[in-house]
Design a protein around this motif. Structure first.
Motif, PDB file in Angstrom:
ATOM      1  N   MET A   1      43.365  12.533  96.279  1.00 51.42           N
ATOM      2  CA  MET A   1      44.346  12.867  95.256  1.00 51.42           C
ATOM      3  C   MET A   1      45.772  12.521  95.682  1.00 51.42           C
ATOM      4  N   ASN A   2      45.959  12.202  96.946  1.00 54.60           N
ATOM      5  CA  ASN A   2      47.310  11.941  97.444  1.00 54.60           C
ATOM      6  C   ASN A   2      47.963  10.722  96.797  1.00 54.60           C
ATOM      7  N   GLU A   3      47.150   9.729  96.403  1.00 53.70           N
ATOM      8  CA  GLU A   3      47.704   8.507  95.827  1.00 53.70           C
ATOM      9  C   GLU A   3      47.711   8.531  94.300  1.00 53.70           C
ATOM     10  N   VAL A   4      47.238   9.622  93.720  1.00 46.35           N
ATOM     11  CA  VAL A   4      47.155   9.730  92.267  1.00 46.35           C
ATOM     12  C   VAL A   4      48.515  10.088  91.671  1.00 46.35           C
ATOM     13  N   LYS A   5      48.916   9.344  90.639  1.00 45.85           N
ATOM     14  CA  LYS A   5      50.183   9.620  89.951  1.00 45.85           C
ATOM     15  C   LYS A   5      49.978  10.207  88.557  1.00 45.85           C
ATOM     16  N   LEU A   6      48.738  10.091  88.049  1.00 51.74           N
ATOM     17  CA  LEU A   6      48.455  10.569  86.695  1.00 51.74           C
ATOM     18  C   LEU A   6      47.039  11.126  86.610  1.00 51.74           C
ATOM     19  N   ALA A   7      46.912  12.336  86.084  1.00 43.88           N
ATOM     20  CA  ALA A   7      45.611  12.954  85.840  1.00 43.88           C
ATOM     21  C   ALA A   7      45.382  13.009  84.336  1.00 43.88           C
ATOM     22  N   ILE A   8      44.263  12.428  83.886  1.00 39.59           N
ATOM     23  CA  ILE A   8      43.947  12.357  82.456  1.00 39.59           C
ATOM     24  C   ILE A   8      42.750  13.260  82.163  1.00 39.59           C
ATOM     25  N   PHE A   9      42.935  14.179  81.247  1.00 39.23           N
ATOM     26  CA  PHE A   9      41.907  15.152  80.894  1.00 39.23           C
ATOM     27  C   PHE A   9      41.271  14.827  79.543  1.00 39.23           C
ATOM     28  N   ASP A  10      39.944  14.797  79.497  1.00 40.39           N
ATOM     29  CA  ASP A  10      39.253  14.896  78.228  1.00 40.39           C
ATOM     30  C   ASP A  10      39.472  16.333  77.750  1.00 40.39           C
ATOM     31  N   MET A  11      39.105  16.648  76.533  1.00 41.25           N
ATOM     32  CA  MET A  11      39.346  18.012  76.037  1.00 41.25           C
ATOM     33  C   MET A  11      38.057  18.794  75.798  1.00 41.25           C
ATOM     34  N   ASP A  12      37.295  18.406  74.772  1.00 43.89           N
ATOM     35  CA  ASP A  12      36.101  19.175  74.411  1.00 43.89           C
ATOM     36  C   ASP A  12      35.027  19.073  75.481  1.00 43.89           C
ATOM     37  N   GLY A  13      34.575  20.230  75.946  1.00 41.18           N
ATOM     38  CA  GLY A  13      33.544  20.257  76.974  1.00 41.18           C
ATOM     39  C   GLY A  13      34.084  20.138  78.379  1.00 41.18           C
ATOM     40  N   LEU A  14      35.332  19.710  78.523  1.00 42.30           N
ATOM     41  CA  LEU A  14      35.960  19.547  79.838  1.00 42.30           C
ATOM     42  C   LEU A  14      36.977  20.658  80.081  1.00 42.30           C
ATOM     43  N   MET A  15      37.860  20.868  79.121  1.00 50.56           N
ATOM     44  CA  MET A  15      38.844  21.944  79.227  1.00 50.56           C
ATOM     45  C   MET A  15      38.409  23.206  78.478  1.00 50.56           C
ATOM     46  N   PHE A  16      37.703  22.974  77.357  1.00 51.97           N
ATOM     47  CA  PHE A  16      37.311  24.091  76.500  1.00 51.97           C
ATOM     48  C   PHE A  16      35.817  24.077  76.217  1.00 51.97           C
ATOM     49  N   THR A  18      34.034  23.986  73.684  1.00 52.74           N
ATOM     50  CA  THR A  18      34.002  23.713  72.242  1.00 52.74           C
ATOM     51  C   THR A  18      32.862  22.801  71.807  1.00 52.74           C
ATOM     52  N   GLU A  19      32.218  22.130  72.750  1.00 50.25           N
ATOM     53  CA  GLU A  19      31.140  21.220  72.355  1.00 50.25           C
ATOM     54  C   GLU A  19      30.017  21.974  71.650  1.00 50.25           C
ATOM     55  N   MET A  20      29.603  23.098  72.214  1.00 51.01           N
ATOM     56  CA  MET A  20      28.518  23.841  71.590  1.00 51.01           C
ATOM     57  C   MET A  20      28.967  24.493  70.279  1.00 51.01           C
ATOM     58  N   LEU A  21      30.243  24.857  70.196  1.00 47.93           N
ATOM     59  CA  LEU A  21      30.748  25.399  68.935  1.00 47.93           C
ATOM     60  C   LEU A  21      30.627  24.363  67.823  1.00 47.93           C
ATOM     61  N   THR A  22      30.968  23.128  68.153  1.00 44.42           N
ATOM     62  CA  THR A  22      30.868  22.044  67.176  1.00 44.42           C
ATOM     63  C   THR A  22      29.422  21.829  66.754  1.00 44.42           C
ATOM     64  N   LYS A  23      28.515  21.894  67.739  1.00 42.53           N
ATOM     65  CA  LYS A  23      27.095  21.710  67.424  1.00 42.53           C
ATOM     66  C   LYS A  23      26.606  22.836  66.511  1.00 42.53           C
ATOM     67  N   ARG A  24      27.010  24.071  66.814  1.00 42.02           N
ATOM     68  CA  ARG A  24      26.634  25.214  65.972  1.00 42.02           C
ATOM     69  C   ARG A  24      27.153  25.024  64.545  1.00 42.02           C
ATOM     70  N   ALA A  25      28.390  24.543  64.447  1.00 41.43           N
ATOM     71  CA  ALA A  25      29.000  24.355  63.128  1.00 41.43           C
ATOM     72  C   ALA A  25      28.256  23.296  62.320  1.00 41.43           C
ATOM     73  N   TRP A  26      27.930  22.170  62.953  1.00 36.65           N
ATOM     74  CA  TRP A  26      27.220  21.105  62.237  1.00 36.65           C
ATOM     75  C   TRP A  26      25.841  21.572  61.772  1.00 36.65           C
ATOM     76  N   MET A  27      25.146  22.336  62.611  1.00 40.41           N
ATOM     77  CA  MET A  27      23.820  22.807  62.216  1.00 40.41           C
ATOM     78  C   MET A  27      23.923  23.810  61.065  1.00 40.41           C
ATOM     79  N   GLU A  84      36.747  34.420  65.588  1.00 36.88           N
ATOM     80  CA  GLU A  84      35.872  35.575  65.789  1.00 36.88           C
ATOM     81  C   GLU A  84      35.528  35.795  67.256  1.00 36.88           C
ATOM     82  N   GLU A  85      35.337  34.693  68.002  1.00 40.02           N
ATOM     83  CA  GLU A  85      34.832  34.808  69.365  1.00 40.02           C
ATOM     84  C   GLU A  85      35.839  34.401  70.440  1.00 40.02           C
ATOM     85  N   GLY A  86      36.940  33.759  70.026  1.00 41.03           N
ATOM     86  CA  GLY A  86      37.931  33.290  70.986  1.00 41.03           C
ATOM     87  C   GLY A  86      37.620  31.876  71.465  1.00 41.03           C
ATOM     88  N   LEU A  87      38.611  31.267  72.112  1.00 38.75           N
ATOM     89  CA  LEU A  87      38.457  29.922  72.656  1.00 38.75           C
ATOM     90  C   LEU A  87      38.129  30.015  74.136  1.00 38.75           C
TER      91      LEU A  87
END
Length: 215
Positions: A1-16, A18-27, A84-87
């Motif tokens: 990590m010493n040479e890293v200048k930028l960290a790029i984050f995915d969002m759904d399933g990585l930070m939150f 939310t992936e399963m919430l989306t699946k529940r919603a679609w079903m 209802e359940e929080g993030l």
């Protein structure tokens, strides 16, 4: 990590969580409108942008499938579940953001979600202002596994791809990072990556907290 200048984050399933919430919603939406939308089908959509998801639905349910209407409906269901359940915030996210701040490493979000949704979730979590840039799926022409979204982030923040690192939960996201010449740490959520994909990654970790000790 010493040479890293930028960290790029995915969002759904990585930070939150939310992936399963989306699946529940679609079903739920599928039952409401009499479409057979299975979990296995939905798991195959991980990492896709809206256009790719629409194409996949129509390939299964026909060109008359009212994707745009139902996409809005499932978004409302997800919002209701979060109210209802929080993030659910993934383990180690806040600690990792603090660590990156201490190191002076730039931070960005690169998500297949729309800007409206991304900023809403980041705001709910109280971390929207902690990122130098948020690039969303409706701002690029090609979805993952094309590297466009990650390369766009690098360009916007004036960082060479080789000086960045991506955190992803999906194989498509990993493939996109690798295609762009960017190191990628994979932290699985709903689906374990194949051995082949693990071999492509810079590292496979259990959670974001483990990134702090990454060499």
């Amino acid at each position: 990590m010493n040479e890293v200048k930028l960290a790029i984050f995915d969002m759904d399933g990585l930070m939150f969580d939310t992936e399963m919430l989306t699946k529940r919603a679609w079903m739920e939406i599928g039952k409401t409108y009499n479409y057979d939308i299975t979990l296995d089908f939905l798991l195959g959509l991980l990492g896709m942008n809206k256009t790719s998801i629409s194409n996949r639905f129509k390939s299964i349910h026909g060109e008359d499938f009212p994707f745009d209407k139902l996409y809005v409906e499932q978004g409302k269901v997800v919002n209701r579940i979060i109210e209802e359940e929080g993030l659910g915030v993934k383990e180690g996210l806040i600690e990792l953001l603090d660590f990156l701040d201490e190191k002076g490493i730039k931070k960005a979000v690169a998500t297949s979600s729309s800007r409206e949704r991304a900023e809403r979730l980041l705001s709910i979590a109280g971390i929207l202002d902690r990122f130098d840039r948020v690039i969303c799926g409706d701002e690029v022409t090609k979805g993952k596994p094309d590297p466009e979204i990650f390369l766009t982030v690098c360009k916007k923040l004036d960082v060479e791809p080789k000086e960045a690192i991506v955190f992803e939960d999906s194989e498509r996201g990993l493939e996109a990072a690798v295609a762009g010449g960017i190191k990628c740490v994979i932290i699985p959520d709903l689906v374990e990556p194949s051995e082949k994909h693990v071999g492509l990654s810079y590292a496979k970790l259990k959670n974001l907290l483990e990134v702090i000790n990454l060499k």
